[in-house]
Scaffold this motif. Sequence first.
Motif, PDB file in Angstrom:
ATOM      1  N   ALA A 131       0.833  -1.197   0.000  1.00 50.40           N
ATOM      2  CA  ALA A 131       0.000   0.000   0.000  1.00 50.40           C
ATOM      3  C   ALA A 131       0.868   1.248   0.000  1.00 50.40           C
ATOM      4  O   ALA A 131       1.913   1.301   0.660  1.00 50.40           O
ATOM      5  CB  ALA A 131      -0.917  -0.003   1.219  1.00 50.40           C
ATOM      6  N   VAL A 132       0.455   2.241  -0.754  1.00 50.43           N
ATOM      7  CA  VAL A 132       1.205   3.492  -0.831  1.00 50.43           C
ATOM      8  C   VAL A 132       1.121   4.220   0.506  1.00 50.43           C
ATOM      9  O   VAL A 132       0.038   4.456   1.040  1.00 50.43           O
ATOM     10  CB  VAL A 132       0.664   4.389  -1.961  1.00 50.43           C
ATOM     11  N   VAL A 133       2.291   4.542   1.032  1.00 48.85           N
ATOM     12  CA  VAL A 133       2.394   5.315   2.266  1.00 48.85           C
ATOM     13  C   VAL A 133       3.287   6.524   1.972  1.00 48.85           C
ATOM     14  O   VAL A 133       3.645   6.761   0.814  1.00 48.85           O
ATOM     15  CB  VAL A 133       2.981   4.476   3.420  1.00 48.85           C
ATOM     16  N   LYS A 134       3.661   7.279   2.985  1.00 53.81           N
ATOM     17  CA  LYS A 134       4.528   8.438   2.771  1.00 53.81           C
ATOM     18  C   LYS A 134       5.749   8.017   1.971  1.00 53.81           C
ATOM     19  O   LYS A 134       6.358   6.982   2.232  1.00 53.81           O
ATOM     20  CB  LYS A 134       4.923   9.049   4.112  1.00 53.81           C
ATOM     21  N   ARG A 142      -7.472   3.134   2.829  1.00 48.92           N
ATOM     22  CA  ARG A 142      -6.968   4.048   3.847  1.00 48.92           C
ATOM     23  C   ARG A 142      -5.649   4.706   3.453  1.00 48.92           C
ATOM     24  O   ARG A 142      -5.024   5.374   4.275  1.00 48.92           O
ATOM     25  CB  ARG A 142      -6.823   3.315   5.182  1.00 48.92           C
ATOM     26  N   SER A 143      -5.227   4.528   2.205  1.00 52.49           N
ATOM     27  CA  SER A 143      -4.060   5.264   1.716  1.00 52.49           C
ATOM     28  C   SER A 143      -4.444   6.739   1.555  1.00 52.49           C
ATOM     29  O   SER A 143      -5.587   7.054   1.213  1.00 52.49           O
ATOM     30  CB  SER A 143      -3.602   4.718   0.361  1.00 52.49           C
ATOM     31  N   GLY A 155      -0.509  -3.569   4.203  1.00 52.26           N
ATOM     32  CA  GLY A 155      -1.443  -2.458   4.103  1.00 52.26           C
ATOM     33  C   GLY A 155      -0.883  -1.110   4.517  1.00 52.26           C
ATOM     34  O   GLY A 155       0.291  -0.984   4.878  1.00 52.26           O
ATOM     35  N   PRO A 156      -1.744  -0.087   4.511  1.00 51.23           N
ATOM     36  CA  PRO A 156      -1.332   1.285   4.824  1.00 51.23           C
ATOM     37  C   PRO A 156      -1.378   1.560   6.322  1.00 51.23           C
ATOM     38  O   PRO A 156      -1.765   0.693   7.116  1.00 51.23           O
ATOM     39  CB  PRO A 156      -2.394   2.108   4.098  1.00 51.23           C
ATOM     40  N   ARG A 170       6.038  -0.037  11.742  1.00 49.19           N
ATOM     41  CA  ARG A 170       5.921   0.840  10.587  1.00 49.19           C
ATOM     42  C   ARG A 170       5.914  -0.020   9.320  1.00 49.19           C
ATOM     43  O   ARG A 170       6.421  -1.144   9.313  1.00 49.19           O
ATOM     44  CB  ARG A 170       7.088   1.827  10.531  1.00 49.19           C
ATOM     45  N   THR A 171       5.361   0.522   8.260  1.00 52.13           N
ATOM     46  CA  THR A 171       5.254  -0.237   7.012  1.00 52.13           C
ATOM     47  C   THR A 171       6.598  -0.771   6.560  1.00 52.13           C
ATOM     48  O   THR A 171       6.739  -1.952   6.215  1.00 52.13           O
ATOM     49  CB  THR A 171       4.652   0.650   5.910  1.00 52.13           C
TER      50      THR A 171
END
Length: 223
Positions: free
Chosen positions: A64-67, A93-94, A175-176, A204-205
């Motif tokens: 999932a795309v995060v910062k 939730r991204s 996931g995000p 953290r991711t």
Amino acid sequence: MEGGAAHHLGRVLRAQTGQLYELSDGEQVWLGRIENVSRDRIQFDLVEQLPVVHPDVNVTLLLAVVKFDAFEWAIEKATELGVSTIVPLAAERSEKALLAAAAKRADRWKKILLEASQQSRRVRVPVLAALAKPDSAFSSRKDAFGVLLSERSTASPLRKVLQGQRAASAILAIGPEGGWTEKEFSVACKSGFNEASLGRRILRTETAVVSALASLNFALGDE
């Protein structure tokens, strides 16, 4: 070698005649000796062909795309750990602003994968897929062994999920911030993913990526 790669090797790394480098076209690896260095061109003499080593397990990472700083660190380490394909996910939730900007980062992400592959002496650079929705990515599992990381108390420990498993290909979904939604859990379950936990701590991711991939490599036989 020509272009940007030759310029970097010749001007930044100051390559000199007689030095040895490992060269790869994505399929084969050769030991090459530099014969001539010019401004944007380096000529090699191929000395000998080297054995090619591929990971035992073909691993796809659904991330999932995060910062972006965390996402880019994660895909760099995923490359070093041997993943074959990385699929950025537009999870529910991204952050919408990140998803909107993700397409513009594709070239930068591909460069990160290339440099991480070179650093870790991979023969092939991982494939960076287009941004995808989780439901479509989950449904592409087919015969691969699927693992969905989860923070839910009902999720089995990853160690237990991996126990006794042998697979030629695997898909890891992470996931995000805020985790998966109930809908995403449902779709993953129907697609045959195993819900797994990395323990009580909330990671953290990028930490979860490294921890889970290292566990997959160990359990599924990557030497």
